[in-house]
Motif scaffolding. Sequence first.
Motif, short mmCIF file in Angstrom:
data_model
loop_
_atom_site.label_atom_id
_atom_site.label_comp_id
_atom_site.label_asym_id
_atom_site.label_seq_id
_atom_site.Cartn_x
_atom_site.Cartn_y
_atom_site.Cartn_z
N GLU A 55 0.81 -1.22 0.00
CA GLU A 55 0.00 0.00 0.00
C GLU A 55 0.85 1.27 0.00
OE1 GLU A 55 -2.50 -0.77 3.42
OE2 GLU A 55 -4.15 -1.38 2.08
N ALA A 56 2.09 1.19 0.47
CA ALA A 56 2.97 2.36 0.51
C ALA A 56 3.44 2.79 -0.88
CB ALA A 56 4.19 2.06 1.40
N ARG A 57 3.19 1.97 -1.87
CA ARG A 57 3.61 2.24 -3.25
C ARG A 57 2.34 2.34 -4.10
NH1 ARG A 57 6.82 -0.61 -0.20
NH2 ARG A 57 9.07 -0.27 -0.33
N PRO A 58 1.96 3.54 -4.55
CA PRO A 58 0.66 3.72 -5.20
C PRO A 58 0.43 2.86 -6.44
CG PRO A 58 1.96 5.75 -5.28
CD PRO A 58 2.70 4.79 -4.41
N HIS A 59 1.44 2.69 -7.28
CA HIS A 59 1.26 1.88 -8.48
C HIS A 59 1.17 0.39 -8.13
CE1 HIS A 59 2.89 5.64 -10.22
NE2 HIS A 59 1.94 5.40 -11.11
N VAL A 60 1.97 -0.03 -7.18
CA VAL A 60 1.92 -1.42 -6.72
C VAL A 60 0.57 -1.68 -6.06
CG1 VAL A 60 2.87 -3.08 -5.06
CG2 VAL A 60 4.41 -1.72 -6.48
N SER A 61 0.10 -0.74 -5.25
CA SER A 61 -1.18 -0.89 -4.58
C SER A 61 -2.32 -1.02 -5.58
CB SER A 61 -1.42 0.30 -3.65
OG SER A 61 -2.65 0.17 -2.97
N ALA A 62 -2.34 -0.17 -6.60
CA ALA A 62 -3.39 -0.22 -7.63
C ALA A 62 -3.33 -1.55 -8.39
CB ALA A 62 -3.24 0.95 -8.59
N TRP A 63 -2.11 -2.00 -8.71
CA TRP A 63 -1.93 -3.27 -9.40
C TRP A 63 -2.45 -4.44 -8.55
CZ3 TRP A 63 2.19 -6.84 -7.98
CH2 TRP A 63 2.33 -7.92 -8.85
N CYS A 64 -2.10 -4.43 -7.27
CA CYS A 64 -2.56 -5.50 -6.37
C CYS A 64 -4.08 -5.53 -6.29
CB CYS A 64 -1.98 -5.31 -4.98
SG CYS A 64 -0.22 -5.66 -4.85
N ASN A 65 -4.69 -4.38 -6.13
CA ASN A 65 -6.15 -4.33 -6.06
C ASN A 65 -6.77 -4.83 -7.35
OD1 ASN A 65 -6.24 -3.38 -3.41
ND2 ASN A 65 -6.01 -1.26 -4.07
N ASP A 66 -6.16 -4.51 -8.48
CA ASP A 66 -6.66 -4.96 -9.78
C ASP A 66 -6.58 -6.48 -9.88
OD1 ASP A 66 -6.28 -5.91 -12.60
OD2 ASP A 66 -6.62 -3.80 -13.07
N ILE A 67 -5.41 -7.04 -9.64
CA ILE A 67 -5.25 -8.49 -9.85
C ILE A 67 -6.00 -9.31 -8.81
CG2 ILE A 67 -3.10 -8.21 -11.17
CD1 ILE A 67 -1.53 -9.19 -8.73
N LEU A 68 -6.08 -8.81 -7.58
CA LEU A 68 -6.82 -9.54 -6.54
C LEU A 68 -8.33 -9.44 -6.76
CD1 LEU A 68 -4.79 -8.66 -3.31
CD2 LEU A 68 -4.78 -10.82 -4.59
N GLY A 69 -8.76 -8.44 -7.52
CA GLY A 69 -10.17 -8.26 -7.79
C GLY A 69 -10.67 -8.97 -9.04
N ARG A 70 -9.78 -9.66 -9.74
CA ARG A 70 -10.18 -10.32 -10.98
C ARG A 70 -11.25 -11.38 -10.69
NH1 ARG A 70 -7.52 -9.16 -15.37
NH2 ARG A 70 -8.03 -11.12 -16.38
#
Length: 185
Positions: free
Chosen positions: A158-173
């Motif tokens: 979560e401390a890394r905005p692009h990593v956080s957005a990517w994680c939320n995207d892939i975990l939400g598939r």
Amino acid sequence: MAIKVHGHPLSPAVKRVVACLEEKSIPYEFVLIDLSIESRAITQYIAHAYADKGTPLISNDPKKMAIVSIWTEVESQRFDGSASKLSFEIVVKPILGMTTDEGVVDHHQATLAQILDVYESRLSQSKYLGGDEFSLADLHHIPIINNLFGTKIKALFEARPHVSAWCNDILGRPAWQKVQASMKL
């Protein structure tokens, strides 16, 4: 005809294979056993053998596929080592009634932070690790990230905005949501 997937629902390797099957819309039957498998080779096979089904996880473009291959190697050679050890210490050991080794956690947390800095740089240039399309490079990360998101390690992502957005995207598939629903203990 359904593909039989042998393994344990806690295994990130098994979840990696099932996520690939869900992405490809391939019917499967889960068979509960306790063993280790080479999930990355299996996902490569599924992605190639069923290239015409479901989500494209590989590219026909050699340059794009080379980039995906680089990031699948980064996942297996750099990310997984620290992330899996963290998952074992923080998630698996408590389930097994074992004591977490905080020294191991501290070491691998620092190493994972460095790796995620590289990911942040990459993800500031593209939506996914392999480019603008979801691929095996992203899929291979999902089970361990999912495990770590239930722990204090989530803060590193979560401390890394692009990593956080990517994680939320892939975990939400949707395919991953099916895996989560079908592989509960």
